[in-house]
Design a protein around this motif. Structure first.
Motif, PDB file in Angstrom:
ATOM      1  N   TYR A  33       0.830  -1.211   0.000  1.00 21.60           N
ATOM      2  CA  TYR A  33       0.000   0.000   0.000  1.00 21.60           C
ATOM      3  C   TYR A  33       0.866   1.263   0.000  1.00 21.60           C
ATOM      4  O   TYR A  33       0.691   2.167  -0.818  1.00 21.60           O
ATOM      5  N   TYR A  34       1.848   1.286   0.908  1.00 22.52           N
ATOM      6  CA  TYR A  34       2.687   2.491   0.997  1.00 22.52           C
ATOM      7  C   TYR A  34       3.662   2.592  -0.177  1.00 22.52           C
ATOM      8  O   TYR A  34       4.030   3.695  -0.568  1.00 22.52           O
ATOM      9  N   GLU A  35       4.044   1.454  -0.759  1.00 26.12           N
ATOM     10  CA  GLU A  35       4.863   1.509  -1.982  1.00 26.12           C
ATOM     11  C   GLU A  35       4.060   2.159  -3.090  1.00 26.12           C
ATOM     12  O   GLU A  35       4.568   3.006  -3.833  1.00 26.12           O
ATOM     13  N   LEU A 192       1.401  11.786  16.867  1.00 18.94           N
ATOM     14  CA  LEU A 192       0.672  10.772  17.638  1.00 18.94           C
ATOM     15  C   LEU A 192      -0.637  11.306  18.191  1.00 18.94           C
ATOM     16  O   LEU A 192      -1.520  10.539  18.543  1.00 18.94           O
ATOM     17  N   CYS A 193      -0.698  12.624  18.346  1.00 16.52           N
ATOM     18  CA  CYS A 193      -1.866  13.228  18.995  1.00 16.52           C
ATOM     19  C   CYS A 193      -3.106  13.105  18.104  1.00 16.52           C
ATOM     20  O   CYS A 193      -3.076  13.478  16.935  1.00 16.52           O
ATOM     21  N   TRP A 194      -4.164  12.608  18.687  1.00 17.00           N
ATOM     22  CA  TRP A 194      -5.421  12.428  17.961  1.00 17.00           C
ATOM     23  C   TRP A 194      -5.909  13.769  17.411  1.00 17.00           C
ATOM     24  O   TRP A 194      -6.405  13.869  16.293  1.00 17.00           O
ATOM     25  N   ALA A 195      -5.748  14.827  18.206  1.00  6.67           N
ATOM     26  CA  ALA A 195      -6.272  16.136  17.819  1.00  6.67           C
ATOM     27  C   ALA A 195      -5.457  16.784  16.690  1.00  6.67           C
ATOM     28  O   ALA A 195      -5.917  17.736  16.065  1.00  6.67           O
ATOM     29  N   TRP A 196      -4.234  16.311  16.434  1.00  5.82           N
ATOM     30  CA  TRP A 196      -3.433  16.834  15.326  1.00  5.82           C
ATOM     31  C   TRP A 196      -3.556  15.953  14.085  1.00  5.82           C
ATOM     32  O   TRP A 196      -2.834  16.143  13.103  1.00  5.82           O
ATOM     33  N   ASN A 197      -4.455  14.962  14.156  1.00  2.89           N
ATOM     34  CA  ASN A 197      -4.605  14.055  13.019  1.00  2.89           C
ATOM     35  C   ASN A 197      -6.076  13.837  12.687  1.00  2.89           C
ATOM     36  O   ASN A 197      -6.537  12.711  12.535  1.00  2.89           O
ATOM     37  N   SER A 198      -6.796  14.965  12.646  1.00  2.55           N
ATOM     38  CA  SER A 198      -8.211  14.998  12.253  1.00  2.55           C
ATOM     39  C   SER A 198      -9.144  14.376  13.272  1.00  2.55           C
ATOM     40  O   SER A 198     -10.314  14.167  12.979  1.00  2.55           O
ATOM     41  N   GLY A 199      -8.635  14.044  14.456  1.00  2.00           N
ATOM     42  CA  GLY A 199      -9.515  13.539  15.505  1.00  2.00           C
ATOM     43  C   GLY A 199      -9.987  14.687  16.384  1.00  2.00           C
ATOM     44  O   GLY A 199      -9.633  15.843  16.165  1.00  2.00           O
ATOM     45  N   ASP A 200     -10.791  14.365  17.375  1.00  2.00           N
ATOM     46  CA  ASP A 200     -11.300  15.405  18.274  1.00  2.00           C
ATOM     47  C   ASP A 200     -10.993  14.970  19.704  1.00  2.00           C
ATOM     48  O   ASP A 200     -11.572  14.019  20.207  1.00  2.00           O
ATOM     49  N   ASP A 295      -1.688  22.216   0.939  1.00  2.00           N
ATOM     50  CA  ASP A 295      -1.419  20.966   0.229  1.00  2.00           C
ATOM     51  C   ASP A 295      -2.323  19.859   0.784  1.00  2.00           C
ATOM     52  O   ASP A 295      -1.884  18.992   1.549  1.00  2.00           O
ATOM     53  N   PRO A 296      -3.625  19.902   0.408  1.00  2.00           N
ATOM     54  CA  PRO A 296      -4.564  18.941   0.994  1.00  2.00           C
ATOM     55  C   PRO A 296      -4.185  17.481   0.758  1.00  2.00           C
ATOM     56  O   PRO A 296      -4.408  16.632   1.621  1.00  2.00           O
ATOM     57  N   PHE A 297      -3.554  17.185  -0.395  1.00  2.00           N
ATOM     58  CA  PHE A 297      -3.160  15.792  -0.645  1.00  2.00           C
ATOM     59  C   PHE A 297      -2.178  15.331   0.436  1.00  2.00           C
ATOM     60  O   PHE A 297      -2.317  14.274   1.039  1.00  2.00           O
ATOM     61  N   LYS A 298      -1.170  16.174   0.693  1.00  2.83           N
ATOM     62  CA  LYS A 298      -0.155  15.824   1.684  1.00  2.83           C
ATOM     63  C   LYS A 298      -0.758  15.772   3.098  1.00  2.83           C
ATOM     64  O   LYS A 298      -0.388  14.936   3.916  1.00  2.83           O
ATOM     65  N   ALA A 299      -1.700  16.673   3.337  1.00  6.86           N
ATOM     66  CA  ALA A 299      -2.331  16.705   4.667  1.00  6.86           C
ATOM     67  C   ALA A 299      -3.114  15.416   4.919  1.00  6.86           C
ATOM     68  O   ALA A 299      -3.059  14.837   6.013  1.00  6.86           O
ATOM     69  N   VAL A 300      -3.836  14.937   3.870  1.00  8.35           N
ATOM     70  CA  VAL A 300      -4.590  13.686   4.013  1.00  8.35           C
ATOM     71  C   VAL A 300      -3.631  12.514   4.163  1.00  8.35           C
ATOM     72  O   VAL A 300      -3.803  11.631   5.018  1.00  8.35           O
ATOM     73  N   MET A 304      -4.459  10.939   7.629  1.00  8.21           N
ATOM     74  CA  MET A 304      -5.367   9.798   7.470  1.00  8.21           C
ATOM     75  C   MET A 304      -4.652   8.525   7.034  1.00  8.21           C
ATOM     76  O   MET A 304      -4.944   7.449   7.538  1.00  8.21           O
ATOM     77  N   GLU A 305      -3.719   8.679   6.072  1.00  9.97           N
ATOM     78  CA  GLU A 305      -3.126   7.468   5.487  1.00  9.97           C
ATOM     79  C   GLU A 305      -1.951   6.934   6.303  1.00  9.97           C
ATOM     80  O   GLU A 305      -1.624   5.753   6.213  1.00  9.97           O
ATOM     81  N   ILE A 306      -1.277   7.808   7.037  1.00  5.34           N
ATOM     82  CA  ILE A 306      -0.089   7.337   7.763  1.00  5.34           C
ATOM     83  C   ILE A 306      -0.307   7.379   9.277  1.00  5.34           C
ATOM     84  O   ILE A 306      -0.321   6.347   9.943  1.00  5.34           O
ATOM     85  N   ASN A 307      -0.498   8.573   9.823  1.00  2.20           N
ATOM     86  CA  ASN A 307      -0.544   8.663  11.292  1.00  2.20           C
ATOM     87  C   ASN A 307      -1.735   7.914  11.898  1.00  2.20           C
ATOM     88  O   ASN A 307      -1.600   7.253  12.931  1.00  2.20           O
TER      89      ASN A 307
END
Ligand code: SF4
Ligand code: SF4
Ligand code: SF4
Length: 338
Positions: A33-35, A192-200, A295-300, A304-307
């Motif tokens: 997947y990551y490749e 690692l923080c949930w709040a810095w990775n689109s969580g609440d 850079d929304p692609f990089k942000a996602v 979402m995809e990594i962290n």
């Protein structure tokens, strides 16, 4: 592993290698997947996921609390703590009597100098609540009575207004007493923080005795990012009201905690070169905000995809621990309607 050794300062620990990588060579599915996403790097013969913010480096996460743990003296330890402390154990007994169990007495394994003195080193299970009872019973001034001092100052000021303040948080009103009380300073890992990775999540901020004096929130379309207000000045001093009690560490829902309390010298070291990226902690946070803005692609990819995959599949999140304003408001509403 606890760091060995001892020094003149309040705390000691290793900390030189405080992060771990997202290694995927044993997981065929993730590797493929990551490749496909083009974010695989080689590191020491292993395959790791790259950091979208610094694409030539593997993404690094702060190790679990158990592997990134330091020993601290109790709050308000005097500068000549080791010569003042007579190893009577009264602070230890008082802390246990209060039911907090934050203090243990140092054994020979903690070094000859520390032997018999009080130590706080288990923030996940037994953080210091800042009740300041240990300072009240210390017979030699090895632990200074900063809360009494703060109350006295507040009384003098407020007598004129006809009211008195007895809350422990009044310490935050006096920068010199905050400094005296300080055991360490808390640092959030934004990967690692949930709040810095689109969580609440605001669990750490809600647990902090000083609340908004220490925490602030960045409202972005990507969520509400939680931040400890702490800045390292050019002369190496830290400007913050955080005193390193560890209540936030215990409250964090991320397994191993996304927020760790560090001795001041370790905090400065990490702040200045966060995760060996060459960026200061502040620059690293700004980079995340910049990517989220432009850079929304990089942000996602990052959140979402990594962290989030690392957080949910590898580290783990205790969702029942997540406290948000929304949940608090909801339960307030429920209690009003019952
Ligand atoms: S201030 Fe912290 S270490 Fe001291 S008695 Fe209270 S909980 Fe224990
Ligand atoms: S940020 Fe954490 S360690 Fe610092 S004062 Fe608040 S709860 Fe204690
Ligand atoms: S409690 Fe942990 S996950 Fe939640 S905002 Fe604080 S550091 Fe982030």
């Amino acid at each position: 592993m606890l760091g060995e050794g001892q020094d003149e300062n309040a705390s000691w620990g290793r900390g030189e290698d405080y992060y771990e990588y997202f290694i995927v060579d044993n997981d065929k599915e993730k590797l493929e997947y990551y490749e496909a996403l083009g974010v695989i790097l080689e590191y020491n013969g292993r395959k790791c996921v790259a950091n979208p913010l610094v694409p030539d480096k593997c993404i690094a996460y702060t190790k679990r609390y158990e592997e990134d743990r330091f020993r601290f003296k109790p709050p308000a330890a005097s500068p000549d703590f080791y010569s003042r402390c007579i190893r009577c154990g009264l602070c230890y007994f008082q802390c246990h009597y209060m039911g907090y169990n934050a203090i243990r007495l140092a054994s020979l394994r903690d070094g000859l100098k520390a032997f018999g003195t009080p130590i706080i080193d288990d923030h996940i299970r037994h953080p210091c609540t800042l009740c300041m009872e240990c300072t009240r019973v210390c017979p030699t001034g090895a632990l200074e009575r900063v809360l009494e001092e703060a109350k006295e100052r507040a009384r003098k000021k407020e007598r004129k207004q006809g009211k008195e303040t007895f809350d422990r948080t009044i310490i935050a009103n006096y920068p010199d007493l905050v400094k005296k009380t300080r055991m360490g300073v808390a640092l959030i890992d934004p990967d690692l923080c949930w709040a810095w990775n689109s969580g609440d999540c605001k669990s750490c901020a809600k647990a902090c005795p000083f609340g908004a004096e220490v925490f602030d929130f960045l409202f972005t379309p990507w969520g509400v990012h939680t931040r400890v207000k702490a800045v390292v000045r050019d002369d190496g001093t830290i400007e913050t009201k955080c005193v390193g009690c560890g209540l936030c560490v215990a409250a964090c829902p991320v397994v191993g905690s996304a927020i760790h309390v560090l001795p001041e010298e370790e905090f400065v070291r990490r702040y200045r070169n966060f995760k060996n990226t060459g960026m200061s902690y502040e620059e690293y946070l700004k980079k995340i905000l910049d990517v989220e803005d432009h850079d929304p692609f990089k942000a996602v990819l990052r959140a979402m995809e990594i962290n989030n995959v690392f957080l949910l599949d590898i580290r783990g999140i205790k969702k029942e621990k997540i406290k948000t304003e929304l949940a608090a408001e909801r339960s307030l509403g429920e209690s009003k309607t019952t």
